[in-house]
Write an enzyme that holds these catalytic residues in place. Structure first.
Site, PDB file in Angstrom:
ATOM      1  N   LYS A 152      40.805   9.541 -35.525  1.00 24.09           N
ATOM      2  CA  LYS A 152      40.169  10.057 -36.990  1.00 24.09           C
ATOM      3  C   LYS A 152      38.509  10.181 -36.790  1.00 24.09           C
ATOM      4  CE  LYS A 152      43.549  10.452 -37.532  1.00 24.09           C
ATOM      5  NZ  LYS A 152      45.224  10.057 -36.759  1.00 24.09           N
ATOM      6  N   GLY A 198      55.565  11.211 -27.201  1.00 21.89           N
ATOM      7  CA  GLY A 198      56.180  10.247 -27.962  1.00 21.89           C
ATOM      8  C   GLY A 198      55.735   8.962 -27.518  1.00 21.89           C
ATOM      9  N   VAL A 241      58.415  21.160 -19.068  1.00 20.20           N
ATOM     10  CA  VAL A 241      57.484  20.905 -17.708  1.00 20.20           C
ATOM     11  C   VAL A 241      58.401  20.457 -16.745  1.00 20.20           C
ATOM     12  CG1 VAL A 241      55.349  19.713 -17.054  1.00 20.20           C
ATOM     13  CG2 VAL A 241      55.623  20.684 -19.499  1.00 20.20           C
ATOM     14  N   HIS A 270      39.300  18.741 -63.638  1.00 18.87           N
ATOM     15  CA  HIS A 270      38.797  20.238 -63.234  1.00 18.87           C
ATOM     16  C   HIS A 270      37.156  20.482 -62.939  1.00 18.87           C
ATOM     17  CE1 HIS A 270      38.468  24.569 -63.099  1.00 18.87           C
ATOM     18  NE2 HIS A 270      37.425  24.367 -63.825  1.00 18.87           N
ATOM     19  N   ASP A 289      55.986  -0.658 -35.031  1.00 15.48           N
ATOM     20  CA  ASP A 289      56.662   0.491 -34.013  1.00 15.48           C
ATOM     21  C   ASP A 289      57.882  -0.229 -33.337  1.00 15.48           C
ATOM     22  OD1 ASP A 289      54.586   2.250 -35.201  1.00 15.48           O
ATOM     23  OD2 ASP A 289      53.764   2.428 -33.096  1.00 15.48           O
ATOM     24  N   ALA A 311      53.782  19.078 -28.813  1.00 17.97           N
ATOM     25  CA  ALA A 311      52.928  19.491 -30.053  1.00 17.97           C
ATOM     26  C   ALA A 311      53.344  18.804 -31.131  1.00 17.97           C
ATOM     27  CB  ALA A 311      53.013  20.909 -30.187  1.00 17.97           C
ATOM     28  N   GLY A 312      53.565  17.486 -31.211  1.00 14.35           N
ATOM     29  CA  GLY A 312      53.742  16.617 -32.239  1.00 14.35           C
ATOM     30  C   GLY A 312      52.505  16.206 -32.650  1.00 14.35           C
ATOM     31  N   VAL A 313      52.886  15.044 -33.533  1.00 16.98           N
ATOM     32  CA  VAL A 313      51.649  14.700 -34.447  1.00 16.98           C
ATOM     33  C   VAL A 313      50.288  14.723 -33.614  1.00 16.98           C
ATOM     34  CG1 VAL A 313      50.603  13.031 -36.169  1.00 16.98           C
ATOM     35  CG2 VAL A 313      53.049  13.867 -36.030  1.00 16.98           C
ATOM     36  N   ILE A 314      50.500  13.617 -32.338  1.00 14.50           N
ATOM     37  CA  ILE A 314      49.156  13.278 -31.763  1.00 14.50           C
ATOM     38  C   ILE A 314      48.695  14.383 -30.947  1.00 14.50           C
ATOM     39  CG2 ILE A 314      48.470  11.583 -29.872  1.00 14.50           C
ATOM     40  CD1 ILE A 314      50.439   9.640 -31.064  1.00 14.50           C
TER      41      ILE A 314
HETATM   42  P1  FAD Z   1      50.301  -1.910 -32.381  1.00 14.20           P
HETATM   43  O1  FAD Z   1      49.234  -1.317 -33.221  1.00 14.20           O
HETATM   44  O2  FAD Z   1      50.838  -1.123 -31.045  1.00 14.20           O
HETATM   45  O3  FAD Z   1      49.898  -3.373 -31.883  1.00 14.20           O
HETATM   46  C1  FAD Z   1      50.858  -4.172 -30.985  1.00 14.20           C
HETATM   47  C2  FAD Z   1      49.794  -5.192 -30.388  1.00 14.20           C
HETATM   48  O4  FAD Z   1      50.581  -6.158 -29.826  1.00 14.20           O
HETATM   49  C3  FAD Z   1      48.825  -4.722 -29.294  1.00 14.20           C
HETATM   50  O5  FAD Z   1      47.646  -5.296 -29.596  1.00 14.20           O
HETATM   51  C4  FAD Z   1      49.559  -5.225 -28.347  1.00 14.20           C
HETATM   52  O6  FAD Z   1      48.581  -5.386 -27.250  1.00 14.20           O
HETATM   53  C5  FAD Z   1      50.072  -6.607 -28.490  1.00 14.20           C
HETATM   54  N1  FAD Z   1      51.295  -6.806 -27.782  1.00 14.20           N
HETATM   55  C6  FAD Z   1      52.204  -6.247 -27.512  1.00 14.20           C
HETATM   56  N2  FAD Z   1      53.147  -6.978 -26.771  1.00 14.20           N
HETATM   57  C7  FAD Z   1      52.458  -8.162 -26.778  1.00 14.20           C
HETATM   58  C8  FAD Z   1      53.092  -9.537 -26.348  1.00 14.20           C
HETATM   59  N3  FAD Z   1      54.329  -9.798 -25.773  1.00 14.20           N
HETATM   60  N4  FAD Z   1      52.063 -10.563 -26.480  1.00 14.20           N
HETATM   61  C9  FAD Z   1      51.102 -10.180 -26.954  1.00 14.20           C
HETATM   62  N5  FAD Z   1      50.630  -9.201 -27.464  1.00 14.20           N
HETATM   63  C10 FAD Z   1      51.517  -8.172 -27.368  1.00 14.20           C
HETATM   64  N6  FAD Z   1      49.520   5.995 -37.619  1.00 14.20           N
HETATM   65  C11 FAD Z   1      49.252   6.299 -38.605  1.00 14.20           C
HETATM   66  O7  FAD Z   1      50.081   5.573 -39.571  1.00 14.20           O
HETATM   67  N7  FAD Z   1      48.278   7.139 -38.999  1.00 14.20           N
HETATM   68  C12 FAD Z   1      47.354   7.680 -37.870  1.00 14.20           C
HETATM   69  O8  FAD Z   1      46.753   8.495 -38.406  1.00 14.20           O
HETATM   70  C13 FAD Z   1      47.834   7.406 -36.507  1.00 14.20           C
HETATM   71  N8  FAD Z   1      47.249   8.008 -35.388  1.00 14.20           N
HETATM   72  C14 FAD Z   1      47.502   7.807 -34.328  1.00 14.20           C
HETATM   73  C15 FAD Z   1      46.919   8.351 -33.400  1.00 14.20           C
HETATM   74  C16 FAD Z   1      47.191   7.968 -31.915  1.00 14.20           C
HETATM   75  C17 FAD Z   1      46.449   8.606 -30.815  1.00 14.20           C
HETATM   76  C18 FAD Z   1      48.162   7.082 -31.909  1.00 14.20           C
HETATM   77  C19 FAD Z   1      48.762   6.634 -30.442  1.00 14.20           C
HETATM   78  C20 FAD Z   1      49.083   6.483 -32.783  1.00 14.20           C
HETATM   79  C21 FAD Z   1      48.510   6.664 -34.041  1.00 14.20           C
HETATM   80  N9  FAD Z   1      49.407   6.228 -35.003  1.00 14.20           N
HETATM   81  C22 FAD Z   1      48.855   6.466 -36.254  1.00 14.20           C
HETATM   82  C23 FAD Z   1      50.352   5.292 -35.038  1.00 14.20           C
HETATM   83  C24 FAD Z   1      49.957   3.855 -35.064  1.00 14.20           C
HETATM   84  O9  FAD Z   1      48.983   3.598 -34.137  1.00 14.20           O
HETATM   85  C25 FAD Z   1      51.268   2.878 -34.915  1.00 14.20           C
HETATM   86  O10 FAD Z   1      52.274   3.279 -35.684  1.00 14.20           O
HETATM   87  C26 FAD Z   1      50.944   1.342 -35.140  1.00 14.20           C
HETATM   88  O11 FAD Z   1      49.686   0.977 -34.364  1.00 14.20           O
HETATM   89  C27 FAD Z   1      51.779   0.485 -35.114  1.00 14.20           C
HETATM   90  O12 FAD Z   1      51.544  -0.965 -35.356  1.00 14.20           O
HETATM   91  P2  FAD Z   1      52.066  -2.354 -34.674  1.00 14.20           P
HETATM   92  O13 FAD Z   1      51.396  -3.125 -35.373  1.00 14.20           O
HETATM   93  O14 FAD Z   1      53.533  -2.136 -34.736  1.00 14.20           O
HETATM   94  O15 FAD Z   1      51.783  -2.115 -33.242  1.00 14.20           O
HETATM   95  P1  AMP Z   2      55.732  12.966 -31.796  1.00 10.18           P
HETATM   96  O1  AMP Z   2      57.218  12.490 -31.724  1.00 10.18           O
HETATM   97  O2  AMP Z   2      55.146  13.381 -33.027  1.00 10.18           O
HETATM   98  O3  AMP Z   2      54.678  11.913 -30.795  1.00 10.18           O
HETATM   99  O4  AMP Z   2      55.865  14.449 -30.763  1.00 10.18           O
HETATM  100  C1  AMP Z   2      56.171  14.222 -29.427  1.00 10.18           C
HETATM  101  C2  AMP Z   2      56.479  15.726 -29.235  1.00 10.18           C
HETATM  102  O5  AMP Z   2      56.598  15.917 -27.619  1.00 10.18           O
HETATM  103  C3  AMP Z   2      57.800  16.257 -29.782  1.00 10.18           C
HETATM  104  O6  AMP Z   2      57.497  17.554 -30.561  1.00 10.18           O
HETATM  105  C4  AMP Z   2      58.585  16.330 -28.719  1.00 10.18           C
HETATM  106  O7  AMP Z   2      59.698  17.612 -28.870  1.00 10.18           O
HETATM  107  C5  AMP Z   2      57.662  16.838 -27.512  1.00 10.18           C
HETATM  108  N1  AMP Z   2      58.089  16.539 -26.251  1.00 10.18           N
HETATM  109  C6  AMP Z   2      59.048  15.449 -25.889  1.00 10.18           C
HETATM  110  N2  AMP Z   2      59.255  15.310 -24.444  1.00 10.18           N
HETATM  111  C7  AMP Z   2      58.632  16.655 -23.957  1.00 10.18           C
HETATM  112  C8  AMP Z   2      58.559  17.495 -22.471  1.00 10.18           C
HETATM  113  N3  AMP Z   2      59.218  16.955 -21.738  1.00 10.18           N
HETATM  114  N4  AMP Z   2      58.039  18.477 -22.580  1.00 10.18           N
HETATM  115  C9  AMP Z   2      57.341  18.905 -23.887  1.00 10.18           C
HETATM  116  N5  AMP Z   2      57.452  18.457 -25.125  1.00 10.18           N
HETATM  117  C10 AMP Z   2      58.057  17.253 -25.170  1.00 10.18           C
END
Ligand code: FAD
Ligand code: AMP
Length: 473
Positions: free
Chosen positions: A58, A277, A245, A450, A318, A189-192
Site C-alpha cells: 500500500k 498464490g 506459462v 452531500h 493464513d 493476475a490475481g489480487v497481488i
Molecule cells: P503472516 O502475516 O504470514 O505471519 C506469520 C508469521 O509467523 C511470520 O512472521 C513468519 O515468519 C512467522 N512464522 C511462520 N512459521 C513460524 C514458526 N514455525 N515459528 C516462528 N515463527 C513462524 N491482506 C489484506 O487483508 N489486505 C491487503 O492489502 C493485503 N495485501 C497483501 C499484499 C501482499 C504483497 C501479500 C504477500 C499479502 C497481502 N495480504 C493482504 C495478505 C496478508 O498479508 C495475510 O493474509 C496476512 O499476513 C496473514 O496473517 P498471518 O498472521 O496469518 O500470517
Molecule cells: P491470488 O489467488 O489472488 O493470489 O491470485 C493468483 C492468480 O494466479 C490466480 O488468478 C490464478 O489463476 C493465477 N495462477 C495460478 N497459477 C498460475 C500459472 N501457472 N500461470 C498463470 N497464472 C496462474
C-alpha cells in the site's frame, strides 16, 4: 525468563500478534515465538502483512499514485508541473520507514501488554509444549496451557519460472526493485499481481500479466470485472487470459514461454514477478508424533472456532481455511483468545470484506449476483455509477459503480460490490449493514452527507427499490 505460559502463540503476523495482545488483555501470561527477519537483518514483528505484504504494497501503491497524478493528471486541474523526477530508491526507503514504524509499534504494544517476544522458530513438540530454536541454533522448550498456531503463508513457486531473486522474483522481490523495469511480466493476475502491476505501470513499466484462467478475477462480480477490465486496459495493463506459462530462460532479459488458445507464445521482459498464490506455512511447525491434522489442501484443519484436532491447540490466519486476508486472521486471533479465556468468541465469515487496491479500487462483501443465481436465491440489484455523484466528478474520479444486492422478498442485504474511488472505505458501510442483518431499505433511509462518495451507496440502495434520484431507474 519464564518457561511456562498460559498461552504460547507461534507467529507474530496480524493473526498471531492480535491473538497475543487480546490474551494479555484478558489476563493471560502470553509468549509469542516468531522467526521473521527484516531485510536489514533485524528481527521484526508483524509477519508478512507488515513487512512484505499489505503495508509495503500500500505504501508503494500510494507513492506511485502520487507520482502518476503529478506527472499525468494535474494539468486538468489547472496545475502546471515541470521537471517531475522519480527517485525509486527514495520511494523504497519511505516504504521501509513506514514498515519499520509500524513493526516498532507492535513491539511497543507487546511491551505495554507484557507479551513476551521470543525470537526464533517455534515447533509444537507435545501437548502444550513448544520448542524454540534461536538464530544461533540453540533450542529451548517452553510449555503453555494453550497454543495458538499462526505461522501464516508464503508465495507459491512454479517450476516453469524458478526465482533467481534478481530477474525473476515473487511479491517480496517486487517490493524491492531499485529501478523501474522497462518491460515487466507478471505471472498471475490475481489480487497481488494486479496491485504489483499497478505500482510499476504507474511508474513507467510496460506491464504484461499472464493469467491461467479464462476469466479475470473469477470470484468477483462480473459487472464489476467488466468495468475493471476497461479501466486496466486504458491504463495500459496488458492482461492476457488463458495463458499457461511453460518455461523461462534468464539472460540479460527473461524469455517467458507460454501457451494460449493460439498455441505457443513468447514474451521478453526485463523482470518477471511470480504471483500465483500463497501456501500455508506448515513445514517444520510440528513433530509428526503430536498428530496434528492438515486438511486435503495442506492447511491446518480447524472447526468454525479455529480449534484443531488437538486439545487446547488452535490455529488462525493464513494457515487455516478461508480468505488469506489480514483482517480475517485478526478476527480469528481475537475469537480464539476470548474462547481460551472462557468467553464467547465468534467470527462472521459471511461478512468479511475483500479489497483490491488498484485504481479504481475494488471492494466487495457477501455474495455475487452469479452466486445467488446459481443458488436460486431471488434477489434485486441496485446499481449506481460514480459518474452521477457530484463528489466523484469534482475529484475527477468518475469511473466505477456501486452495486447492492438484496433478497427479493425480505430486502436483506446479501452482497455489495464497489469499483471506484475509496471503495476500500465505502465497503465498510455495507459490512456493518450486513452484520446487523440490515436491508437495502435501511441504507436507503439513512442520511448520507452531500457531496460525498457515500452518496453512491445511498443511491444504489434507493435503486434496489427503483427509486434512485440521480438516475433513470
Ligand atoms: P503472516 O502475516 O504470514 O505471519 C506469520 C508469521 O509467523 C511470520 O512472521 C513468519 O515468519 C512467522 N512464522 C511462520 N512459521 C513460524 C514458526 N514455525 N515459528 C516462528 N515463527 C513462524 N491482506 C489484506 O487483508 N489486505 C491487503 O492489502 C493485503 N495485501 C497483501 C499484499 C501482499 C504483497 C501479500 C504477500 C499479502 C497481502 N495480504 C493482504 C495478505 C496478508 O498479508 C495475510 O493474509 C496476512 O499476513 C496473514 O496473517 P498471518 O498472521 O496469518 O500470517
Ligand atoms: P491470488 O489467488 O489472488 O493470489 O491470485 C493468483 C492468480 O494466479 C490466480 O488468478 C490464478 O489463476 C493465477 N495462477 C495460478 N497459477 C498460475 C500459472 N501457472 N500461470 C498463470 N497464472 C496462474
Amino acid at each position: 525468563m519464564s518457561n511456562t505460559y498460559d498461552v504460547i502463540v507461534i507467529g507474530a503476523g496480524p493473526a498471531g500478534y492480535v491473538a497475543a495482545i487480546r490474551c494479555a488483555q484478558l489476563g493471560m501470561h502470553t509468549a509469542v515465538v516468531d522467526d521473521f527477519v527484516f531485510k536489514d537483518g533485524e528481527p521484526a514483528l508483524g509477519g508478512t502483512c507488515l513487512n512484505v505484504g499489505c503495508i509495503p504494497s500500500k505504501a508503494l501503491l500510494d507513492s506511485s499514485e502520487q507520482y502518476h497524478k503529478v506527472a499525468h493528471t494535474l494539468a486538468a486541474h489547472g496545475i502546471k508541473t515541470k521537471g517531475v523526477e522519480l527517485d525509486v530508491k527514495a520511494m523504497i526507503a519511505r516504504k521501509d520507514q513506514v514498515v519499520k514504524d509500524l513493526t516498532g509499534g507492535i513491539r511497543q504494544l507487546f511491551k505495554a501488554n507484557h507479551v513476551e517476544w521470543l525470537h526464533g522458530h517455534g515447533k509444537l513438540v507435545g501437548q502444550g509444549a513448544v520448542e524454540v530454536r534461536g538464530a544461533d541454533g540453540e533450542t529451548r522448550r517452553i510449555e503453555g496451557g494453550a497454543v495458538i498456531l499462526a505461522p501464516g503463508s508464503r508465495s507459491v513457486d512454479i517450476g516453469a519460472a524458478p526465482l533467481d531473486h534478481e530477474r525473476i522474483v515473487n511479491s517480496d522481490g517486487a517490493l524491492e526493485f531499485t529501478e523501474v523495469p522497462k518491460r515487466l511480466g507478471i505471472i498471475g493476475a490475481g489480487v497481488i499481481g494486479l496491485e504489483m502491476g499497478s505500482v510499476w505501470s504507474r511508474l513507467g513499466s510496460k506491464v504484461v500479466l499472464l493469467e491461467a484462467q479464462d476469466e479475470l478475477l473469477a470470484p468477483v462480480d462480473r459487472q464489476v470485472v467488466r468495468v475493471a477490465q476497461k479501466e486496466f486496459k486504458n491504463q495500459g495493463l496488458d492482461i492476457r487470459l488463458g495463458c499457461r506459462v511453460t518455461g523461462t530462460k534468464v539472460g540479460k532479459q527473461v524469455s517467458v514461454h507460454y501457451e494460449d488458445k493460439e498455441g505457443k507464445q513468447n514474451l521478453q521482459v526485463d523482470r518477471l514477478i511470480v504471483c500465483v498464490g500463497r501456501r500455508p506455512n506448515t513445514e517444520d511447525l510440528f513433530v509428526d508424533d503430536v498428530g496434528l491434522i492438515l486438511d486435503e489442501r495442506g492447511f491446518v484443519h480447524v472447526d468454525e472456532q479455529c480449534r484443531t484436532n488437538l486439545p487446547n491447540v488452535y490455529a488462525v490466519g493464513d494457515v487455516v481455511r478461508g480468505p488469506m486476508l489480514a483482517h480475517k486472521g485478526q478476527e480469528e486471533g481475537m475469537m480464539v483468545a476470548e474462547i481460551i479465556a472462557g468467553q464467547y468468541g465468534h467470527v462472521n465469515y459471511d461478512t468479511i470484506p475483500w479489497v483490491i487496491y488498484t485504481h479504481p479500487e475494488i471492494a466487495w462483501v457477501g455474495r455475487t449476483e452469479q452466486q445467488l443465481k446459481a443458488a436460486n436465491v431471488p434477489y434485486h440489484t441496485g446499481v449506481f455509477n460514480f459518474a452521477a455523484t457530484g463528489r466523484a466528478r469534482a475529484m475527477d474520479e468518475s469511473a466505477g459503480l456501486v452495486k447492492l444486492i438484496a433478497h427479493a422478498e425480505t430486502d436483506q442485504l446479501l452482497g455489495a460490490h464497489i469499483i471506484g474511488p475509496q471503495a476500500s472505505e465505502l465497503i465498510a458501510e455495507a459490512v456493518v449493514t450486513m452484520e446487523f442483518g440490515g436491508a437495502a431499505e435501511d441504507l436507503a433511509r439513512t442520511v448520507h452527507a452531500h457531496p460525498t462518495l457515500s452518496e453512491a451507496v445511498h443511491e444504489a440502495a434507493l435503486a434496489v427499490g427503483k427509486r434512485a434520484i440521480h438516475k433513470a431507474n
